[in-house]
Design an enzyme around this catalytic site. Sequence first.
Site, PDB file in Angstrom:
ATOM      1  N   GLY A  12      35.776  26.397  52.689  1.00  0.00           N
ATOM      2  CA  GLY A  12      37.123  26.050  52.263  1.00  0.00           C
ATOM      3  C   GLY A  12      37.133  25.578  50.821  1.00  0.00           C
ATOM      4  CG  ASP A  13      38.031  22.422  49.816  1.00  0.00           C
ATOM      5  OD1 ASP A  13      39.214  22.197  50.076  1.00  0.00           O
ATOM      6  OD2 ASP A  13      37.080  21.860  50.405  1.00  0.00           O
ATOM      7  CE  LYS A  16      41.977  28.839  52.029  1.00  0.00           C
ATOM      8  NZ  LYS A  16      40.721  28.084  51.833  1.00  0.00           N
ATOM      9  N   GLY A  17      44.861  28.729  46.838  1.00  0.00           N
ATOM     10  CA  GLY A  17      46.232  28.500  46.425  1.00  0.00           C
ATOM     11  C   GLY A  17      46.696  29.438  45.332  1.00  0.00           C
ATOM     12  N   GLY A  40      44.952  22.136  52.617  1.00  0.00           N
ATOM     13  CA  GLY A  40      46.112  22.430  51.794  1.00  0.00           C
ATOM     14  C   GLY A  40      45.731  23.109  50.506  1.00  0.00           C
ATOM     15  CG  HIS A  41      47.247  26.308  49.312  1.00  0.00           C
ATOM     16  ND1 HIS A  41      46.965  26.897  50.518  1.00  0.00           N
ATOM     17  CD2 HIS A  41      48.545  26.550  49.076  1.00  0.00           C
ATOM     18  CE1 HIS A  41      48.048  27.492  50.981  1.00  0.00           C
ATOM     19  NE2 HIS A  41      49.020  27.296  50.130  1.00  0.00           N
ATOM     20  CD  GLN A 226      41.163  24.263  58.125  1.00  0.00           C
ATOM     21  OE1 GLN A 226      41.529  25.244  58.739  1.00  0.00           O
ATOM     22  NE2 GLN A 226      41.846  23.151  58.159  1.00  0.00           N
ATOM     23  CB  VAL A 302      45.149  17.456  52.537  1.00  0.00           C
ATOM     24  CG1 VAL A 302      45.664  16.524  53.630  1.00  0.00           C
ATOM     25  CG2 VAL A 302      45.930  18.767  52.543  1.00  0.00           C
ATOM     26  N   GLY A 304      42.074  13.990  49.108  1.00  0.00           N
ATOM     27  CA  GLY A 304      41.550  13.382  47.894  1.00  0.00           C
ATOM     28  C   GLY A 304      40.061  13.115  47.948  1.00  0.00           C
ATOM     29  CB  SER A 415      40.326  33.170  39.523  1.00  0.00           C
ATOM     30  OG  SER A 415      40.981  32.038  39.008  1.00  0.00           O
ATOM     31  CB  THR A 416      38.909  33.376  33.895  1.00  0.00           C
ATOM     32  OG1 THR A 416      40.225  33.828  33.525  1.00  0.00           O
ATOM     33  CG2 THR A 416      38.044  34.578  34.252  1.00  0.00           C
ATOM     34  CB  SER A 417      41.988  29.285  33.771  1.00  0.00           C
ATOM     35  OG  SER A 417      43.364  29.586  33.901  1.00  0.00           O
TER      36      SER A 417
END
Length: 432
Positions: A12-13, A16-17, A40-41, A226, A302, A304, A415-417
């Site tokens: 996860g993390d 994905k957002g 979350g995202h 996840q 979600v 922190g 993805s680069t940023s």
Amino acid sequence: MTNVVVVGSQWGDEGKGKIVDWLSERADIVVRFQGGHNAGHTLVIDGVSYKLSLLPSGVVRPGKLAVIGNGVVIDPHALIAEMDKLAKQGVKVTPDNLRIADNATLILSLHRELDGFREDAASNSGTKIGTTRRGIGPAYEDKVGRRAIRVMDLGDLDTLPAKVDRLLTHHNALRRGLGEVEISHKAIMDELSSVAARVLPFMDTVWLLLDKERRKGARILFEGAQGTLLDIDHGTYPFVTSSNTVAGQAAAGSGMGPGSLGYILGITKAYTTRVGEGPFPTELNDEIGQFLGERGHEFGTVTGRKRRCGWFDAALVRQSVAANGITGIALTKLDVLDGLDELKICVAYTLDGQELDHLPASQAQQASVKPVYITLEGWKESTVGARSWADLPAQAIKYVRQVEELIGAPVALLSTSPERDDTILVTDPFED
């Protein structure tokens, strides 16, 4: 045109957002199919940041339909709070842009409390899982135990009391055993009555809705939460979530057939992170691990919670490619690796002198494996904001190609940023 399933290929993390945001702009319907509000995202649209944990990402885009499928467990209070928070940001959630499966399971206060009781007890015995204490696991337990309260039950007050009695027979026995105060029937009835009017307008027969839309040619995006290594069957058990997170769950958790899924996009971070307890073969408890965490802003959307960081584990992602049937990956956070002199990639493990090409299922063996690394030259140039291969340093391209070869899947997006437009598109999942 094809439908697209987005799954995390690690713990996860994976970012994905941003990818879901980019895809949701081009989808007609966005479906959540598992999990709850324990993940979350963050979406950034026109400079405005939206933090979502239960609502599908399509809900913040005009003209899109967001759907919460039957595979999701729903905390109605968390749902209402999230809708109210979005309203303050100018996003109105109505039945026109959100539908909720009538047969989805509800998370109640007793689930959250039980989650906390167990985690506290486990902390004392050294068997802590590291849950978010949001009641996800206990709600899924009640679902498979056939005593859950579901969304549709909110609209049938004649049969609801008997179902609450059945639920409390189980939970009060547990609470007595744990030395906790029992819950009254009235407390649960009041809790359910307090949310019914806010939730029921969104209820729908989701499988039927999706089937009709599919037949009309709608583009459907299935949004996972996840990651694969947190899957209840295929993850690092018992340090996992309580649902199936793999792509196959998109069918079971929405009511659509597997033939409707289409392109499987595995979101994959250019290094590895995980939150909570459990094995992590490539974890770095040194200055490089610290560097990755700080540069990558590795804190949970979600909770922190600080994420543990380590080198890219190709052996793990290779397993995820197989378990999900991944068509291609979106490789994220490549820019976090900028400036490192050298980079390592785990290609296998050793266990008791034997080399393994996969992570074994045994908890004891997972805790004992040692990573086998290859070393690549790093790059000093910045990759931040690159939007074409020509913008990337040669060594960064070499790193990406090595990842593709080791995991057995091509890079569809790079993805680069965190910015949504800082993406190199190789293959459009909706057009593949």
